[in-house]
Design a protein around this motif. Structure first.
Motif, PDB file in Angstrom:
ATOM      1  N   HIS A  31       0.100  -1.104 -15.995  1.00 46.08           N
ATOM      2  CA  HIS A  31      -0.197  -1.423 -14.596  1.00 46.08           C
ATOM      3  C   HIS A  31       1.045  -1.204 -13.731  1.00 46.08           C
ATOM      4  CE1 HIS A  31      -3.342  -2.573 -11.918  1.00 46.08           C
ATOM      5  NE2 HIS A  31      -2.631  -3.543 -11.376  1.00 46.08           N
ATOM      6  N   HIS A  74       3.711  -7.421  -3.419  1.00 46.09           N
ATOM      7  CA  HIS A  74       2.690  -8.032  -2.563  1.00 46.09           C
ATOM      8  C   HIS A  74       1.988  -9.137  -3.335  1.00 46.09           C
ATOM      9  CE1 HIS A  74       0.476  -4.936  -4.763  1.00 46.09           C
ATOM     10  NE2 HIS A  74      -0.668  -5.474  -4.407  1.00 46.09           N
ATOM     11  N   ASP A  78      -2.819  -9.133  -9.584  1.00 44.26           N
ATOM     12  CA  ASP A  78      -2.419  -8.194 -10.643  1.00 44.26           C
ATOM     13  C   ASP A  78      -0.941  -7.814 -10.524  1.00 44.26           C
ATOM     14  OD1 ASP A  78      -3.426  -6.874  -8.261  1.00 44.26           O
ATOM     15  OD2 ASP A  78      -3.323  -4.956  -9.322  1.00 44.26           O
ATOM     16  N   HIS A  79      -0.252  -8.386  -9.536  1.00 47.30           N
ATOM     17  CA  HIS A  79       1.191  -8.126  -9.359  1.00 47.30           C
ATOM     18  C   HIS A  79       2.035  -9.396  -9.496  1.00 47.30           C
ATOM     19  CE1 HIS A  79       0.604  -3.911  -7.977  1.00 47.30           C
ATOM     20  NE2 HIS A  79      -0.626  -4.409  -7.874  1.00 47.30           N
ATOM     21  N   ASP A 185       1.808  -1.004  -4.301  1.00 44.99           N
ATOM     22  CA  ASP A 185       0.486  -0.414  -4.075  1.00 44.99           C
ATOM     23  C   ASP A 185       0.484   0.179  -2.674  1.00 44.99           C
ATOM     24  OD1 ASP A 185      -0.211  -1.395  -6.511  1.00 44.99           O
ATOM     25  OD2 ASP A 185      -1.900  -2.617  -5.806  1.00 44.99           O
ATOM     26  N   HIS A 235       0.066   2.086 -12.252  1.00 45.27           N
ATOM     27  CA  HIS A 235      -1.158   1.600 -11.581  1.00 45.27           C
ATOM     28  C   HIS A 235      -2.325   2.562 -11.789  1.00 45.27           C
ATOM     29  CE1 HIS A 235      -3.398  -0.759  -8.532  1.00 45.27           C
ATOM     30  NE2 HIS A 235      -2.454  -1.665  -8.676  1.00 45.27           N
TER      31      HIS A 235
HETATM   32 ZN   LIG Z   1      -2.513  -3.582  -7.563  1.00 43.14          ZN
END
Ligand SMILES: [Zn+2]
Length: 273
Positions: A31, A74, A78-79, A185, A235
């Motif tokens: 990711h 951000h 998922d981060h 992202d 990602h």
């Molecule tokens: Zn993301």
């Protein structure tokens, strides 16, 4: 100086540069999560969600030793997912955009003393990461930055997302090492040309999965503008919806004669740059 001596000198310089850069190790957890180990032994994590389904190592958080800094691009889960646990376990200092840094403390309980204004800023700001032998600049990213479920519980009558500052990318300049650009992202945007103008980027970690970010074809334009020596696709492939892949990035870079810059990594892999 004759041509042979010039060539020898150039070769020696290139060798010395390669040697210095080899001391900076990058680990990709899958990711958007990367670990940077600097030549001084410092450790920086970017977007630490270490439980991505593509990460072959299931106990990555437990295995972590020293972590000096956690950089968040951000607020999406998922981060940020493992940031608080790792912050508490390691004492890592939080680097994040102003609004996100505040909400990481008040909403998610990131330790106050490890998240001060010294490392909370906004786009255009540069901070020293003294403990890791590096400095970091926050740059633009075109995306959202809300806390979303499952990190936030939906309550009836209340919004289920909480604003968490601006999304950013990071340019990390490692002392005696490479300059790294993590896009966060984002879509491609024309101001990426400024990143190529202000920095000589050695390695760009570029989101290519599409759907929530640029896809490989749009990322190829980003690579052209940033002009890094190498680009590591991130990602992508975590879930089927992130369908962009490195082969498509290579193909899109081919007409630009830049396809050899794609440095594909596998989740769980460590590489020196
Ligand atoms: Zn993301």
């Amino acid at each position: 100086m004759n041509i042979c001596r010039l060539l020898l000198l150039a070769g020696a310089l290139a060798g010395a540069t390669a040697l210095a850069h080899a001391q900076t190790k990058i680990h990709w957890y899958g990711h958007a999560a990367i670990k940077i180990e600097t030549p001084t032994g410092g450790v920086i994590l970017v977007d630490p969600w270490l439980g991505a389904p593509t990460n072959p190592e299931k106990d990555s958080v437990a295995k972590l030793g020293r972590v000096d800094y956690i950089l968040l691009t951000h607020g999406h889960w998922d981060h940020i997912k493992d940031a608080v646990e790792i912050g508490k376990k390691t004492g890592a200092i939080l680097v994040a955009p102003y609004g996100l840094q505040f909400n990481m403390k008040s909403v998610h309980g990131y330790p106050e003393k490890q998240a001060t204004l010294a490392t909370g800023g906004n786009v255009g700001g540069t901070f020293n990461l003294d403990k890791a032998g590096a400095k970091v600049t926050m740059v633009n990213a075109v995306h959202g930055s809300e806390f979303t479920p499952p990190m936030v519980k939906a309550e009836e009558g209340k919004p289920s997302t909480i604003s968490a500052g601006n999304p950013v990318g990071y340019v990390i300049q490692v002392d005696n090492g490479p300059t790294l650009y993590h896009t966060g992202d984002t879509d491609v945007f024309t101001d990426m040309q400024l990143i190529g103008r202000f920095f000589k980027v050695d390695v760009m970690f570029a989101a290519i999965g599409g759907h929530f970010t640029m896809d490989p074809e749009r990322a190829a334009q980003a690579v052209e503008w940033v002009n890094p020596k190498a680009v590591v696709p991130i990602h992508w492939g975590t879930y089927p919806i992130l369908s962009g892949n490195p082969a498509r990035l290579r193909a899109a870079l081919e007409p630009r004669r830049m396809s050899d810059r794609v440095a594909e990594m596998k989740p769980g892999e460590t590489r020196g740059f």
